[in-house]
Design a protein around this motif. Structure first.
Motif, PDB file in Angstrom:
ATOM      1  N   LYS A 237       0.830  -1.212   0.000  1.00  0.00           N
ATOM      2  CA  LYS A 237       0.000   0.000   0.000  1.00  0.00           C
ATOM      3  C   LYS A 237       0.862   1.259   0.000  1.00  0.00           C
ATOM      4  O   LYS A 237       0.520   2.265  -0.619  1.00  0.00           O
ATOM      5  CB  LYS A 237      -0.924  -0.011   1.220  1.00  0.00           C
ATOM      6  CG  LYS A 237      -2.082  -0.989   1.095  1.00  0.00           C
ATOM      7  CD  LYS A 237      -2.914  -1.046   2.368  1.00  0.00           C
ATOM      8  CE  LYS A 237      -4.019  -2.089   2.234  1.00  0.00           C
ATOM      9  NZ  LYS A 237      -4.783  -2.246   3.494  1.00  0.00           N
ATOM     10  N   GLN A 238       1.995   1.177   0.689  1.00  0.00           N
ATOM     11  CA  GLN A 238       2.891   2.341   0.781  1.00  0.00           C
ATOM     12  C   GLN A 238       3.601   2.631  -0.536  1.00  0.00           C
ATOM     13  O   GLN A 238       3.718   3.788  -0.950  1.00  0.00           O
ATOM     14  CB  GLN A 238       3.919   2.115   1.892  1.00  0.00           C
ATOM     15  CG  GLN A 238       4.824   3.304   2.152  1.00  0.00           C
ATOM     16  CD  GLN A 238       5.668   3.099   3.402  1.00  0.00           C
ATOM     17  OE1 GLN A 238       5.156   2.653   4.430  1.00  0.00           O
ATOM     18  NE2 GLN A 238       6.933   3.411   3.329  1.00  0.00           N
ATOM     19  N   ILE A 239       4.064   1.578  -1.234  1.00  0.00           N
ATOM     20  CA  ILE A 239       4.869   1.812  -2.444  1.00  0.00           C
ATOM     21  C   ILE A 239       4.024   1.777  -3.723  1.00  0.00           C
ATOM     22  O   ILE A 239       4.450   2.305  -4.755  1.00  0.00           O
ATOM     23  CB  ILE A 239       6.030   0.798  -2.561  1.00  0.00           C
ATOM     24  CG1 ILE A 239       5.515  -0.634  -2.750  1.00  0.00           C
ATOM     25  CG2 ILE A 239       6.952   0.896  -1.351  1.00  0.00           C
ATOM     26  CD1 ILE A 239       6.620  -1.668  -2.975  1.00  0.00           C
ATOM     27  N   ASN A 240       2.832   1.143  -3.661  1.00  0.00           N
ATOM     28  CA  ASN A 240       1.922   1.042  -4.818  1.00  0.00           C
ATOM     29  C   ASN A 240       2.706   0.716  -6.093  1.00  0.00           C
ATOM     30  O   ASN A 240       2.795   1.533  -7.016  1.00  0.00           O
ATOM     31  CB  ASN A 240       1.144   2.349  -4.999  1.00  0.00           C
ATOM     32  CG  ASN A 240       0.054   2.210  -6.058  1.00  0.00           C
ATOM     33  OD1 ASN A 240      -0.424   1.108  -6.331  1.00  0.00           O
ATOM     34  ND2 ASN A 240      -0.315   3.316  -6.687  1.00  0.00           N
ATOM     35  N   PRO A 241       3.256  -0.485  -6.198  1.00  0.00           N
ATOM     36  CA  PRO A 241       4.163  -0.807  -7.317  1.00  0.00           C
ATOM     37  C   PRO A 241       3.450  -0.847  -8.664  1.00  0.00           C
ATOM     38  O   PRO A 241       2.282  -1.228  -8.747  1.00  0.00           O
ATOM     39  CB  PRO A 241       4.689  -2.194  -6.947  1.00  0.00           C
ATOM     40  CG  PRO A 241       3.604  -2.793  -6.103  1.00  0.00           C
ATOM     41  CD  PRO A 241       3.037  -1.652  -5.319  1.00  0.00           C
ATOM     42  N   PHE A 242       4.175  -0.481  -9.698  1.00  0.00           N
ATOM     43  CA  PHE A 242       3.676  -0.641 -11.068  1.00  0.00           C
ATOM     44  C   PHE A 242       3.622  -2.129 -11.392  1.00  0.00           C
ATOM     45  O   PHE A 242       2.613  -2.645 -11.860  1.00  0.00           O
ATOM     46  CB  PHE A 242       4.600   0.097 -12.036  1.00  0.00           C
ATOM     47  CG  PHE A 242       4.251  -0.122 -13.483  1.00  0.00           C
ATOM     48  CD1 PHE A 242       3.118   0.458 -14.032  1.00  0.00           C
ATOM     49  CD2 PHE A 242       5.056  -0.914 -14.306  1.00  0.00           C
ATOM     50  CE1 PHE A 242       2.781   0.253 -15.369  1.00  0.00           C
ATOM     51  CE2 PHE A 242       4.731  -1.127 -15.632  1.00  0.00           C
ATOM     52  CZ  PHE A 242       3.593  -0.545 -16.162  1.00  0.00           C
TER      53      PHE A 242
END
Length: 370
Positions: A237-242
């Motif tokens: 949730k913090q980094i919201n990766p592609f």
């Protein structure tokens, strides 16, 4: 430097117009002219630095110079063999009558392999030789991709194969790896005379394109799998990766993490060696179409496989051997792109974490996990 410095204009034009590749990457600039000149080479360069193209184009060019010659490409895994096979197919159309045989594929009964490019692991190569399907005396070049893995997993087969090849005095050897230790490189140089060691940098650990992050969970007492999964969800949730790869150490954990993320409604896939061959192929196809936001995998996907668009790598479990961490992290930050790699700092892994911190700089991340 441009590809036109070493190759005919039709080849450099194809690279530029079809693949949008205009200039050589640093390791290509050093290695390609040596391979074209039939120099024995050990090429050590970080993951994603363009090593495959270093040998594919020169071997195709050199095949045009001599009749009835063959190139043997030694590959450790099925998935990597397909990738290399497809790269050869892509560029073979620029040359006359080049055929490619991938021993990892299931072929109908063949008495003799006349293909100019043969892709196999050492075990399959010996089997083909003993069955009279290949003639080792017609080989002009041997490419050993992921050389450290070949020597680890096919040590006995390589020794036997090297024994059979000793009478071929005109053979060119080119070895490629991201993590070949100096002691192993020196040992190879003793076995194969006049071998040039080519490195784009002396430190195999650091890659300027990859940032390393330490997710600190040392404050959490009695880390359970449930708590680790909560930490993973918070991190995502913090980094919201592609597109993120999450590495685990076992099939069991891969399935657990995969189903946990499915419940969170992520677009997620899973990849490990025990899966059926067709399923693995389909998963890799979907991954390269960017149909997943997350792919949970074992170290099967850490060696040489080039997945498109990986923005983040998360080691849910740390690998048993720290050198595998470099291969995992190297799935991101490939070519000119930047990427991030994350590890969890938990009490049972403190010694592994300290070993990695001795070699790499980690930015710290603290998660509020209860």
């Amino acid at each position: 430097m441009k590809f036109s410095n070493f190759f005919e204009k039709r080849i450099s034009n194809y690279l530029e117009e079809t693949d949008h590749i205009k200039e050589l990457l640093p390791i290509q600039e050093i290695a390609i002219p040596k391979i074209l000149k039939k120099q024995n080479c050990i090429i050590v360069s970080s993951t994603g630095s363009g090593k495959t193209l270093c040998y594919v184009l020169p071997t195709l060019v050199n095949l045009q110079d001599i009749d009835n010659n063959q190139v043997l490409v030694l590959i450790p895994t099925n998935e990597l063999s397909k990738q290399v096979y497809n790269v050869y197919l892509h560029y073979a159309k620029l040359f006359n009558n080049v055929t490619i045989y991938n021993a990892f594929n299931k072929h109908k009964s063949v008495k003799n392999i006349s293909s100019q490019i043969i892709i196999a692991n050492p075990y399959e190569t010996i089997k083909l030789f003993k069955n009279g399907m290949i003639n080792l005396s017609t080989l002009t070049t041997i490419i050993i991709d992921e050389a450290d893995m070949i020597f680890d997993f096919f040590k006995d087969e390589w020794k036997m194969l090297f024994y059979y090849l000793k009478n071929n005095n005109n053979l060119q050897y080119c070895l490629f790896s991201a993590t070949l230790h100096e002691s192993l490189a020196n040992s190879i140089k003793k076995e194969i005379p006049n071998t040039l060691l080519i490195q784009d940098k002396k430190d195999i650990w650091n890659n300027d394109n990859i940032s390393h992050h330490l997710v600190n969970l040392e404050h959490v007492i009695n880390i359970t799998l449930e708590i680790k999964l909560k930490a993973l969800n918070l991190l995502l949730k913090q980094i919201n990766p592609f597109f993120a790869l999450i590495f685990v150490n076992s099939k069991k954990d891969a399935d657990i993490v995969y189903h946990s993320l499915l419940k969170q409604e992520y677009k997620v896939g899973v990849l490990y060696s025990e899966l059926d061959h067709k399923i693995r192929k389909d998963v890799l196809l979907k991954a390269n179409r960017l149909e997943y936001q997350i792919l949970v995998c074992t170290d099967l996907a850490a060696r040489g496989i080039d997945l498109i668009g990986v923005s983040d790598v998360i080691s849910f479990d740390l690998p048993k051997d720290d050198i595998y961490y470099i291969h995992r992290a190297g799935r991101t930050g490939r070519g000119k792109y930047k990427g991030n790699s994350y590890i969890f700092n938990i009490s049972k892994d403190v010694n592994k974490v300290l070993k990695l911190k001795d070699k790499l700089y980690f930015k710290k991340i603290k998660l509020q996990v209860k």
